[in-house]
Design an enzyme around this catalytic site. Structure first.
Site, short mmCIF file in Angstrom:
data_model
loop_
_atom_site.label_atom_id
_atom_site.label_comp_id
_atom_site.label_asym_id
_atom_site.label_seq_id
_atom_site.Cartn_x
_atom_site.Cartn_y
_atom_site.Cartn_z
N GLY A 52 42.01 35.33 62.96
CA GLY A 52 40.97 37.30 62.83
C GLY A 52 39.56 36.53 63.64
N LYS A 72 35.84 30.26 68.50
CA LYS A 72 35.96 30.29 66.75
C LYS A 72 34.88 31.59 66.86
CE LYS A 72 36.41 28.82 62.51
NZ LYS A 72 36.52 27.28 60.96
N ASP A 84 34.88 41.33 61.19
CA ASP A 84 33.97 41.25 62.43
C ASP A 84 34.02 40.90 63.75
OD1 ASP A 84 32.63 39.41 61.19
OD2 ASP A 84 30.67 40.06 61.29
N ARG A 142 50.08 25.39 62.01
CA ARG A 142 49.92 25.03 60.59
C ARG A 142 50.77 25.38 59.50
NH1 ARG A 142 44.67 27.94 60.89
NH2 ARG A 142 44.52 28.22 62.68
N ASP A 211 46.98 28.12 55.68
CA ASP A 211 46.80 28.17 57.18
C ASP A 211 45.63 27.46 57.33
OD1 ASP A 211 45.76 30.02 55.07
OD2 ASP A 211 44.67 30.34 56.58
N ASN A 212 45.20 26.50 56.58
CA ASN A 212 44.40 25.10 57.12
C ASN A 212 44.71 24.24 56.68
OD1 ASN A 212 42.62 27.22 57.15
ND2 ASN A 212 42.20 27.18 55.28
P1 AMP Z 1 39.01 30.52 57.07
O1 AMP Z 1 39.46 30.74 55.00
O2 AMP Z 1 37.95 30.09 57.53
O3 AMP Z 1 40.89 29.93 56.84
O4 AMP Z 1 39.72 32.02 57.26
C1 AMP Z 1 40.82 33.39 56.52
C2 AMP Z 1 41.53 34.17 57.21
O5 AMP Z 1 40.23 35.20 57.47
C3 AMP Z 1 41.41 33.30 58.57
O6 AMP Z 1 43.00 34.38 58.56
C4 AMP Z 1 40.80 33.74 59.38
O7 AMP Z 1 41.20 33.94 61.23
C5 AMP Z 1 40.01 35.17 59.18
N1 AMP Z 1 38.80 35.32 58.82
C6 AMP Z 1 37.89 34.38 58.44
N2 AMP Z 1 36.82 34.74 59.10
C7 AMP Z 1 37.05 36.48 59.80
C8 AMP Z 1 35.81 37.66 60.02
N3 AMP Z 1 34.74 36.98 60.22
N4 AMP Z 1 36.80 38.27 60.80
C9 AMP Z 1 37.51 38.19 61.03
N5 AMP Z 1 38.98 37.71 60.51
C10 AMP Z 1 38.30 36.81 59.08
MG MG Z 2 42.04 29.12 58.56
#
Ligand code: AMP
Ligand code: MG
Length: 428
Positions: A52, A72, A84, A142, A211-212
């Site tokens: 995202g 990122k 965003d 992942r 996903d992590n």
């Molecule tokens: P994370 O917890 O960082 O692994 O993120 C979980 C999901 O949310 C992933 O698919 C990220 O790409 C998405 N994501 C996290 N922050 C944002 C952001 N500011 N805008 C869009 N997608 C986000």
């Molecule tokens: Mg992630």
């Protein structure tokens, strides 16, 4: 160059790593960055996800090893949902610092090449500076990518995708008749190795969603992660982890759960008969707990300077942890003091159980190999310097206001976490 191309102001970069990682490589002209699709179980709930706020620039081969280069915080992608696509300077500097710290601690991890300030504001609870992190990973595949291939893609795509992953990460397995099962075994092996390292240094990832969880077994996606100070198995730092699902000592259990999600995605490749496939993956998954415990105890014994652990050493480790909990002892500093024989904590020293434990430890320490080996093991496995939360927060606060000095000093200290020749800085 990257910063120039993006028209942003470079504020920090890891020059030597950039040189190593990028020497002799160029991104081919016309190549398009891509946002990856993946699915994932977030806090136990299955959802469709995808990058995202990240894009893959491409791959680089260095000394025969292939790396993904990813940005990122680079803006919205088709997977941004309501986000965003941006990242704050503070959180990207945090990922930079924490991933480099784990790297120097000898823990498998993605690495950080640079953080660049975008010059654009990012709206969170308050307005913050935006930044982009350049991340380097063995790959960004992942467990969640397998969930995507299995549940959101045409069924015929699971096999070529799995073969691609095996070719990329574990090529020796490709000739194996049961390569899907072999993949599950090797990913489990890497994950156990990673989890044992996290436990060794007191690291809490904070968001161990599927996903992590990297197929290559690297620590990936640094969010609300932190290092434990006072030892307690229930330690949690992430404010979004309300159920303490990803608490320090729960991490192995979650890794096991995540591996069962991977196994579930692989089932059609294991056997045409689903029941047979389930039986086969269960045989592998059922070995997790025993294998983890074995390696965990062995690692703990190494922290205690015991090379060839015996059955009874498990009791020694368990008793030690109980004492650490009861006396609220700092996890990192305890092992350093033990190694230096400088335990001064009055409550510990006045507890008979501790003095008895200490004697038992000395006997085990002397029993298992020569003194020199034991001391070397302790030096190798017990860091003196970890990224203490208050130091990290302090350095980040100054860094975002334009003063990078503290950040740089912290980064430098974290690059030599085992430097036992220097006097230890026992900062709790
Ligand atoms: P994370 O917890 O960082 O692994 O993120 C979980 C999901 O949310 C992933 O698919 C990220 O790409 C998405 N994501 C996290 N922050 C944002 C952001 N500011 N805008 C869009 N997608 C986000
Ligand atoms: Mg992630």
């Amino acid at each position: 160059q990257l910063a120039n191309d993006l028209g942003v102001k470079e504020i920090f970069s890891n020059q030597s790593f950039i040189k190593n990682a990028l020497s002799g490589n160029e991104i081919p002209k016309g190549a398009q960055p891509i946002a990856q699709a993946y699915a994932g179980h977030q806090f136990g709930q299955f959802t469709m996800l995808g990058d995202g706020r990240a894009i893959l620039l491409g791959e680089h081969v260095v000394d025969g090893k292939r790396f993904d280069i990813q940005l990122k915080g680079s803006g919205q992608t088709k997977f941004s949902r309501r986000g965003d696509g941006r990242a704050t300077l503070s959180s990207m500097l945090r990922e930079y610092l924490m991933s480099e710290a784990l790297y120097h601690l000898g823990v498998p991890t993605t690495r950080s090449l640079a953080v660049v300030k975008t010059g654009n504001p990012v709206h969170r609870e308050e307005i913050q500076d935006g930044a982009v992190l350049t991340r380097v990973a063995q790959s960004h595949i992942r467990v969640g990518t397998f969930e995507y291939a299995r549940f959101f893609s045409p069924p015929e795509q699971l096999r070529p995708f799995t073969e691609y992953v095996i070719k990329r990460h574990y090529p020796a397995l490709l000739d194996h008749e049961d390569y899907a099962l072999e993949l599950l075994k090797v990913v489990m092996d890497r994950q156990i190795d990673l989890l044992v390292h996290w436990m060794r240094v007191g690291f809490i990832h904070g968001v161990m969603n599927t996903d992590n969880m990297s197929i290559a077994g690297e620590t990936i996606d640094y969010g609300p992660c932190a290092f434990m100070n006072t030892y307690h198995p229930n330690t949690v730092f992430s404010s979004i982890d309300r159920q303490a699902r990803y608490a320090y000592s729960n991490q192995p259990r979650i890794a096991h759960w995540n591996l069962s999600v991977l196994a579930n995605a692989l089932l059609p490749l294991v056997d045409d008969d689903n029941e047979v496939a389930v039986t086969k993956v269960k045989v592998i998954l059922n070995t997790f707990s025993e294998e983890f415990s074995k390696r965990y105890i062995s690692m703990m014994c190494h922290k205690l300077g015991i090379a060839n652990e015996e059955q009874e050493d498990k009791i020694l480790v368990d008793n030690m942890l109980t004492i650490l909990i009861e006396h609220k002892i700092d996890y990192t500093n305890f092992f350093v003091s033990l190694r230096k024989q400088t335990i001064t904590d009055k409550s510990l020293l006045s507890d008979q159980r501790f003095t008895q434990w200490y004697k038992a430890w000395q006997i085990a320490h002397e029993r298992a190999g020569d003194q020199k080996t034991g001391v070397e093991l302790m030096d190798k496995n017990n860091p003196i310097v970890i990224p203490r939360n208050h130091l990290v927060e302090q350095a980040l606060e100054k860094a975002v206001s334009g003063n990078l000095k503290e950040f740089e000093i912290l980064l430098k200290n974290l690059s030599e976490p085992y430097a036992h020749q220097n006097e230890p800085q026992l900062v709790p």
